[in-house]
Design an enzyme around this catalytic site. Structure first.
Site, PDB file in Angstrom:
ATOM      1  N   HIS A 144     163.056  59.159 -12.379  1.00 38.69           N
ATOM      2  CA  HIS A 144     162.285  59.559 -11.187  1.00 38.69           C
ATOM      3  C   HIS A 144     161.225  60.601 -11.549  1.00 38.69           C
ATOM      4  CE1 HIS A 144     162.255  60.168  -6.629  1.00 38.69           C
ATOM      5  NE2 HIS A 144     161.329  60.989  -7.097  1.00 38.69           N
TER       6      HIS A 144
ATOM      7  N   HIS B  24     156.784  61.564 -10.737  1.00 37.34           N
ATOM      8  CA  HIS B  24     155.510  61.221 -10.086  1.00 37.34           C
ATOM      9  C   HIS B  24     154.413  61.466 -11.115  1.00 37.34           C
ATOM     10  CE1 HIS B  24     157.171  61.198  -5.876  1.00 37.34           C
ATOM     11  NE2 HIS B  24     158.137  61.843  -6.525  1.00 37.34           N
TER      12      HIS B  24
ATOM     13  N   GLN C 277     153.652  58.102   0.338  1.00 28.93           N
ATOM     14  CA  GLN C 277     153.924  59.541   0.488  1.00 28.93           C
ATOM     15  C   GLN C 277     153.721  60.050   1.914  1.00 28.93           C
ATOM     16  OE1 GLN C 277     154.632  62.590  -2.048  1.00 28.93           O
ATOM     17  NE2 GLN C 277     155.340  62.733   0.068  1.00 28.93           N
TER      18      GLN C 277
ATOM     19  N   HIS D 148     162.682  57.648  -1.308  1.00 27.73           N
ATOM     20  CA  HIS D 148     162.883  59.090  -1.145  1.00 27.73           C
ATOM     21  C   HIS D 148     163.638  59.225   0.179  1.00 27.73           C
ATOM     22  CE1 HIS D 148     159.902  59.604  -4.266  1.00 27.73           C
ATOM     23  NE2 HIS D 148     159.965  60.920  -4.181  1.00 27.73           N
TER      24      HIS D 148
ATOM     25  N   GLU E  28     165.214  63.945   1.921  1.00 29.21           N
ATOM     26  CA  GLU E  28     164.882  65.099   1.072  1.00 29.21           C
ATOM     27  C   GLU E  28     164.484  66.260   1.980  1.00 29.21           C
ATOM     28  OE1 GLU E  28     161.479  64.786  -1.485  1.00 29.21           O
ATOM     29  OE2 GLU E  28     162.173  66.395  -2.810  1.00 29.21           O
TER      30      GLU E  28
ATOM     31  N   ASP F 137     161.321  64.514 -11.740  1.00 30.18           N
ATOM     32  CA  ASP F 137     160.529  64.430 -10.501  1.00 30.18           C
ATOM     33  C   ASP F 137     159.080  64.850 -10.724  1.00 30.18           C
ATOM     34  OD1 ASP F 137     160.198  63.726  -7.830  1.00 30.18           O
ATOM     35  OD2 ASP F 137     161.071  65.561  -7.017  1.00 30.18           O
TER      36      ASP F 137
ATOM     37  N   TRP G  45     154.391  70.305  -6.279  1.00 21.18           N
ATOM     38  CA  TRP G  45     155.771  70.580  -5.846  1.00 21.18           C
ATOM     39  C   TRP G  45     156.521  71.456  -6.839  1.00 21.18           C
ATOM     40  CZ3 TRP G  45     153.324  65.838  -5.348  1.00 21.18           C
ATOM     41  CH2 TRP G  45     153.123  65.400  -4.032  1.00 21.18           C
TER      42      TRP G  45
END
Ligand code: 17E
Ligand code: FE2
Length: 422
Positions: free
Chosen positions: A65, A67, A160, A218, A221, A317, A323
């Site tokens: 996982h 991005h 997203q 997702h 979360e 991630d 993030w």
């Protein structure tokens, strides 16, 4: 063992390898990109020979996982001050207005190289598809192809901003699947209403069915104990028969559910056979931001899911993005964070955390048949400056050699200290 014809066709031999959980050292012969033989002593010559000298030889790390479209953009156009998921999404919404194919491809490949250097040879990346030109998606599909000779990349079409966040997002998601995304994603907890969230999960299953893709959502979360889309995902996986083709990522709300509900849910999850991906580095920092003290850890119930026999893997991630401004792509730091945050400090639990960054990830990505150290498998393996998985996690051991598709791809020297005191 003697191989007939001795040197014929053996490209590489690794001498004295310590395999995970095996008592005796072995030699590994590689031919034509595949593992040709594994035996305590191979009396053959090869074009290239590596002295492993008892170090740990493991299947490569699996990053299940990440991005890659947002990787290496931390601070652009501004820093995430609140540290929340929501501010991250807002910052990324601004940054993604200036995406170009070149921009995404350059950052993604730089990140993949960092990952491969540290032993990652299988990656599942999310590509944000709530952007009208689908630049992130197209760039990552091109990257998937450009790097396939040394690393395997899967692309999840990830809306997203929500499938129903604005008109057109649903169509963009479907276009992404037509363009060749490997999996369909979603973000039900971020949809405007609970009904939209449930509807988005149904829509994801319909799309996966139509385009024959995997699913990686997702899911929940958020620290909201009322965010309960995981039950919808598990029920849909069971009813559709898609089961293990389905993955729930993050599921941090599961850590906030009351135990009575969590216990009921566990039964449903076990029946569904879905995969879980926890991202402990990110969620220990993103979650708990609305708490004072006591402050929640915000990482899903990794230990309990594992104890239930469910397939759990771990992801990084983010690497330097809106993030999470830190990170290098090292999966041992991810495993170490899981050991701490999920309190998986028992011997078998630490070993399980190693499995979660190796073979469990391969299971989630559905690449198991091509994964692992066995005769006939593609020769993808890594050498660690460690003796056991526990040792590797404890010391964040250097990955000294990475062998991809039968070829030595990267070598790294462990650091050396010289002591001048008494
Ligand atoms: N997007 C999202 O919804 N959640 C995350 N943890 C990241 C991006 C990194
Ligand atoms: Fe994510």
């Amino acid at each position: 063992m003697t191989i007939e014809g001795t040197t014929e066709g053996i490209d590489l031999i690794l001498r004295q390898c310590r395999l995970v959980g095996a008592p005796d050292l072995v030699d590994i012969a590689i031919s034509d990109g595949r593992i040709y033989a594994i035996s305590p002593r191979l009396e053959v010559l090869a074009a290239q020979e590596l002295a492993i000298a008892g170090r740990l030889v493991s299947p490569p790390f699996v990053e299940s996982h990440i991005h890659l479209d947002s990787a290496l953009t931390a601070g652009q156009p501004r820093w995430n001050q609140s540290g929340t998921l929501f501010e991250g999404i807002d910052i990324w919404r601004d940054r993604k207005q200036s995406l170009t194919l070149e921009d995404v491809k350059t950052r993604a490949i730089a990140t993949l190289k960092q990952q491969a250097q540290q032993g990652v040879l299988f990656v599942r990346t999310h590509a944000d598809v709530s952007e009208p030109n689908l630049i992130a998606l197209q760039a990552l599909l091109e990257v998937r192809d450009a790097v396939k000779d040394w690393i395997t990349v899967q692309v999840v079409a990830f809306p997203q901003d929500g499938i129903y966040g604005s008109d057109g997002n649903d169509a963009l998601l479907e276009t992404a699947l037509k363009l060749g995304a490997d999996a369909v994603g979603g973000i039900p907890h971020y949809e405007m209403t609970r009904e939209d969230g449930v509807q988005s999960v149904h829509r994801i299953f319909e799309l996966a069915h139509r385009y024959d893709t995997l699913i990686d959502i997702h899911c929940d979360e958020i620290d909201d104990d009322q965010s309960r889309f995981l039950e919808v995902v598990a029920a849909s996986a069971t009813r559709s028969g898609l089961g293990a083709r389905v993955t729930a990522s993050h599921t941090t709300a599961l850590a906030s559910y009351n135990n009575a509900y969590a216990m009921k849910l566990m039964g449903l999850l076990a029946k569904s056979g879905i995969n879980f991906i926890a991202n402990p580095l990110i969620n220990i920092t993103l979650q708990g931001r609305t708490d004072t003290y006591p402050k929640r850890r915000g990482v899903t119930r990794v230990k309990e899911l594992w104890q239930q026999g469910l397939n759990v893997s771990l992801g990084h991630d983010c690497v330097q993005d809106p993030w999470y401004s830190l990170g290098t792509g090292n999966m041992l730091t991810v495993a170490a964070m899981a050991v701490h945050v999920c309190q998986m400090t028992g011997q078998a639990e630490i070993d399980a955390c190693y499995d979660m960054v190796t073979m469990n990830g391969a299971k989630t990505l559905k690449v198991e048949s091509d994964y692992g150290i066995a005769v006939g498998r593609p020769a993808n393996l890594i050498v660690l400056d460690a003796e056991t998985p526990y040792d590797a996690i404890r010391r964040t051991a250097t990955v000294t050699q990475v062998i991809s598709r039968g070829r030595l791809l990267v070598e790294t020297q462990p650091s050396v200290s010289t002591w001048y005191g008494n």
